[in-house]
Structure formats: C-alpha cells, structure tokens
Design a protein around this motif. Structure first.
Motif, PDB file in Angstrom:
ATOM      1  N   VAL A 138      20.429  12.653  -8.811  1.00  0.00           N
ATOM      2  CA  VAL A 138      20.652  11.561  -8.162  1.00  0.00           C
ATOM      3  C   VAL A 138      20.825  11.301  -6.409  1.00  0.00           C
ATOM      4  O   VAL A 138      22.199  11.106  -6.456  1.00  0.00           O
ATOM      5  N   LEU A 139      20.172  11.107  -5.797  1.00  0.00           N
ATOM      6  CA  LEU A 139      20.713  10.686  -4.183  1.00  0.00           C
ATOM      7  C   LEU A 139      20.486   9.585  -3.674  1.00  0.00           C
ATOM      8  O   LEU A 139      19.317   9.069  -3.604  1.00  0.00           O
ATOM      9  N   ASP A 140      21.536   9.309  -3.379  1.00  0.00           N
ATOM     10  CA  ASP A 140      22.492   7.682  -2.763  1.00  0.00           C
ATOM     11  C   ASP A 140      21.620   7.484  -1.511  1.00  0.00           C
ATOM     12  O   ASP A 140      22.880   7.718  -0.849  1.00  0.00           O
ATOM     13  N   GLU A 141      20.734   7.632  -0.741  1.00  0.00           N
ATOM     14  CA  GLU A 141      20.668   6.911   0.807  1.00  0.00           C
ATOM     15  C   GLU A 141      20.766   5.798   1.465  1.00  0.00           C
ATOM     16  O   GLU A 141      20.514   5.410   2.556  1.00  0.00           O
ATOM     17  N   THR A 142      21.357   4.473   0.131  1.00  0.00           N
ATOM     18  CA  THR A 142      21.025   3.674   0.838  1.00  0.00           C
ATOM     19  C   THR A 142      22.281   3.108   1.631  1.00  0.00           C
ATOM     20  O   THR A 142      22.516   2.214   2.153  1.00  0.00           O
ATOM     21  N   SER A 143      23.088   3.989   2.028  1.00  0.00           N
ATOM     22  CA  SER A 143      24.477   3.978   3.020  1.00  0.00           C
ATOM     23  C   SER A 143      24.462   4.771   4.008  1.00  0.00           C
ATOM     24  O   SER A 143      25.345   4.415   4.749  1.00  0.00           O
ATOM     25  N   LEU A 144      23.363   5.198   4.287  1.00  0.00           N
ATOM     26  CA  LEU A 144      22.610   6.160   5.672  1.00  0.00           C
ATOM     27  C   LEU A 144      22.961   5.561   6.888  1.00  0.00           C
ATOM     28  O   LEU A 144      22.213   4.223   6.163  1.00  0.00           O
ATOM     29  N   GLU A 145      23.279   6.172   7.341  1.00  0.00           N
ATOM     30  CA  GLU A 145      23.319   5.301   8.660  1.00  0.00           C
ATOM     31  C   GLU A 145      22.712   5.905   9.869  1.00  0.00           C
ATOM     32  O   GLU A 145      23.417   7.700   9.947  1.00  0.00           O
ATOM     33  N   PRO A 146      22.258   5.527  11.392  1.00  0.00           N
ATOM     34  CA  PRO A 146      22.050   6.364  12.577  1.00  0.00           C
ATOM     35  C   PRO A 146      22.603   7.624  12.540  1.00  0.00           C
ATOM     36  O   PRO A 146      24.622   6.547  12.598  1.00  0.00           O
ATOM     37  N   GLY A 147      22.735   8.006  13.470  1.00  0.00           N
ATOM     38  CA  GLY A 147      24.082   9.234  13.762  1.00  0.00           C
ATOM     39  C   GLY A 147      23.414  10.187  13.315  1.00  0.00           C
ATOM     40  O   GLY A 147      22.033  10.742  13.350  1.00  0.00           O
ATOM     41  N   GLN A 148      24.304  11.557  14.276  1.00  0.00           N
ATOM     42  CA  GLN A 148      23.867  12.949  14.581  1.00  0.00           C
ATOM     43  C   GLN A 148      23.852  13.852  13.268  1.00  0.00           C
ATOM     44  O   GLN A 148      25.546  13.788  12.795  1.00  0.00           O
ATOM     45  N   VAL A 149      22.794  14.150  13.317  1.00  0.00           N
ATOM     46  CA  VAL A 149      23.819  15.494  11.424  1.00  0.00           C
ATOM     47  C   VAL A 149      23.579  17.303  12.516  1.00  0.00           C
ATOM     48  O   VAL A 149      22.814  17.392  13.622  1.00  0.00           O
ATOM     49  N   GLY A 150      25.333  16.690  12.194  1.00  0.00           N
ATOM     50  CA  GLY A 150      25.401  18.761  12.886  1.00  0.00           C
ATOM     51  C   GLY A 150      24.433  20.440  11.619  1.00  0.00           C
ATOM     52  O   GLY A 150      22.967  19.978  11.123  1.00  0.00           O
ATOM     53  N   THR A 151      25.029  21.128  12.055  1.00  0.00           N
ATOM     54  CA  THR A 151      24.555  22.025  11.637  1.00  0.00           C
ATOM     55  C   THR A 151      24.388  22.459  10.771  1.00  0.00           C
ATOM     56  O   THR A 151      23.444  22.733   9.849  1.00  0.00           O
ATOM     57  N   GLU A 152      25.520  22.367   9.134  1.00  0.00           N
ATOM     58  CA  GLU A 152      25.577  22.135   8.771  1.00  0.00           C
ATOM     59  C   GLU A 152      24.891  20.872   7.929  1.00  0.00           C
ATOM     60  O   GLU A 152      24.113  21.295   6.414  1.00  0.00           O
ATOM     61  N   GLY A 153      24.785  20.079   8.308  1.00  0.00           N
ATOM     62  CA  GLY A 153      23.981  18.477   7.527  1.00  0.00           C
ATOM     63  C   GLY A 153      22.259  19.264   7.840  1.00  0.00           C
ATOM     64  O   GLY A 153      21.794  19.081   6.563  1.00  0.00           O
ATOM     65  N   VAL A 154      22.346  19.975   8.472  1.00  0.00           N
ATOM     66  CA  VAL A 154      20.246  20.198   8.178  1.00  0.00           C
ATOM     67  C   VAL A 154      20.379  20.848   7.448  1.00  0.00           C
ATOM     68  O   VAL A 154      19.303  21.572   7.057  1.00  0.00           O
ATOM     69  N   THR A 155      21.156  22.336   7.149  1.00  0.00           N
ATOM     70  CA  THR A 155      20.939  22.995   6.273  1.00  0.00           C
ATOM     71  C   THR A 155      20.915  22.043   4.567  1.00  0.00           C
ATOM     72  O   THR A 155      20.087  22.693   3.981  1.00  0.00           O
ATOM     73  N   ASN A 156      21.849  21.201   4.343  1.00  0.00           N
ATOM     74  CA  ASN A 156      22.246  20.702   2.841  1.00  0.00           C
ATOM     75  C   ASN A 156      20.671  19.873   3.616  1.00  0.00           C
ATOM     76  O   ASN A 156      20.300  19.525   2.312  1.00  0.00           O
TER      77      ASN A 156
END
Length: 231
Positions: free
Chosen positions: A14-32
């Motif tokens: 279960v992925l909870d995206e309800t608390s995501l906010e605009p921002g930058q995604v780093g290299t690790e985030g892109v990989t994930n």
C-alpha cells in the motif's frame, strides 16, 4: 541490504501518496520511483548487486492512495467515496470478519478460471464495435477489461467467465468513469469534490490480482507486461 520491496509473494503493498508535497526528487528518489513503476506496471522488482543489476518477478498486489494524481502508473484508477456515517463493530466481530475475508481472498486467488467461446466472442465484438465507433479503446484497455471481468467471476466463486460477468464489468467501468468525471468537474469549478453517498473521494490506483492473468481474444494468457498482474 534489505529492501522495502523485498517481500514474500502475496504481500499487499500500500503506497500512501496523500501527504506528498511539491518539491525536488533526488537521485535516490528517482531510483526508488523507477522501482515502484516497475512493480506497478510489470510486477518486477529491480535488484542492484553492485557489479550487476537484475529484475525479479514478484507477486505483490499493489494499491496507491492519492488525493490527486498518482506518481506511479496503475492498471485501474478508482475515486473512492468515503462513508462518514459508517457503523462500528466490536473487536471480536472485526477479527471474525477478517478471518472470513482471508479465507475468501485465498480461495479466490487460487481458483482456476476458464473463458468459453461465447464470452470470448462477445468481448471481441464489443472491442471491435468500440473501435468502429471511434472510441479511444486500446489493446491494453481490452486486456484490463477482460481482467476485471475475470476478477468479477472469481469474486463470485465462479470457475468460468460468462456474458453476465462481462456486462457487470461494463457497468463497473461506467460507474468509475462517472466518478472520475464528477471528480474532475469538482476540481474545475473549485467546488468541494464530493460524490453520491457523501464524503470526499480519494483516488485509489491498483494493479490487478495475480489470479487475473490477462487473456487475449483467442483465450490464451496475454503477456506479463500487457497489464500488471496484481490488484
């Protein structure tokens, strides 16, 4: 190193995206995010062993909850209507219900399902008719519709998909489309996004269940990457 997606088959993610906010995604985030995309769309998890990388096939039913659009692809998107007036039950009743639901889900996941020639012909006819009418129906849409129809049959404990299951699937598709349109209308007008029954709908994106391998018009199993195998 242990991965968060290194799970036993059948585990629901279960992925909870309800608390995501605009921002930058780093290299690790892109990989994930790439790993999540692979999980949702292909049911494969990439492993990086340092000297080489390898994808492993998995069986992880995946659901993403989002108040807006999802950042990961999905086989089905359904605006969820929350019933604020839902009743409550005791702890013992909840546990008894959960036990029955687990037995039900396990039984349906293991049931073998067949598709007769009549139902296959009906599905093909609907698909061809939709294309002739200029509707934007793709081959992936057709696989998804067949998957949902098969899941409908499995949910009822049936071992064969029939015309009634196909008709029920089309009704579900129409109801989902109506919710999506209502949600988009509420966002456009700036009004509160509500749906019949009350409550503010949230989007639930899911990948179809492992027991619902896509079926091609000829009745054979479709390719694994045609539509996610888990819901």
């Amino acid at each position: 190193m242990m991965s968060s997606l290194q799970l036993s088959d059948g585990t629901v993610v279960v992925l909870d995206e309800t608390s995501l906010e605009p921002g930058q995604v780093g290299t690790e985030g892109v990989t994930n995010l790439a790993a999540l995309n692979s999980l949702m769309s292909l049911q494969k998890v990439p492993y990086d062993f340092g000297f080489y990388k390898m994808d492993f096939e998995v069986d992880h039913p995946t659901i993403s909850l989002s108040a807006r659009g999802s950042v990961v692809p999905a086989g089905a998107v359904v605006p969820v209507v929350v019933d604020a007036c839902g009743g409550t039950s005791s702890g013992s009743e909840d546990q008894a219900l959960l036990a029955r639901l687990r037995i039900y889900l396990e039984a349906t996941r293991r049931t073998e399902l067949s598709l007769d020639d009549k139902s296959s012909a009906l599905a093909e006819e609907d698909f061809v008719k939709a294309r002739q009418q200029g509707q934007a129906v793709t081959g992936e849409d057709f696989h998804r519709m067949l998957t949902i129809a098969r899941l409908t049959a499995l949910s009822l404990g049936d071992e064969a998909m029939t015309a009634s299951h196909w008709s029920h699937m089309k009704d579900l598709e129409a109801r989902v489309a109506a919710r999506v349109q209502q949600l988009a209308s509420g966002a456009t007008t700036g009004g509160r996004r509500t749906a019949a029954g009350g409550g503010v709908p949230a989007a639930a994106a899911a990948a179809p269940a492992a027991g619902a391998t896509p079926i091609s018009p000829g009745g054979q199993a479709g390719p694994l990457n045609a539509i996610p195998e888990n819901e």
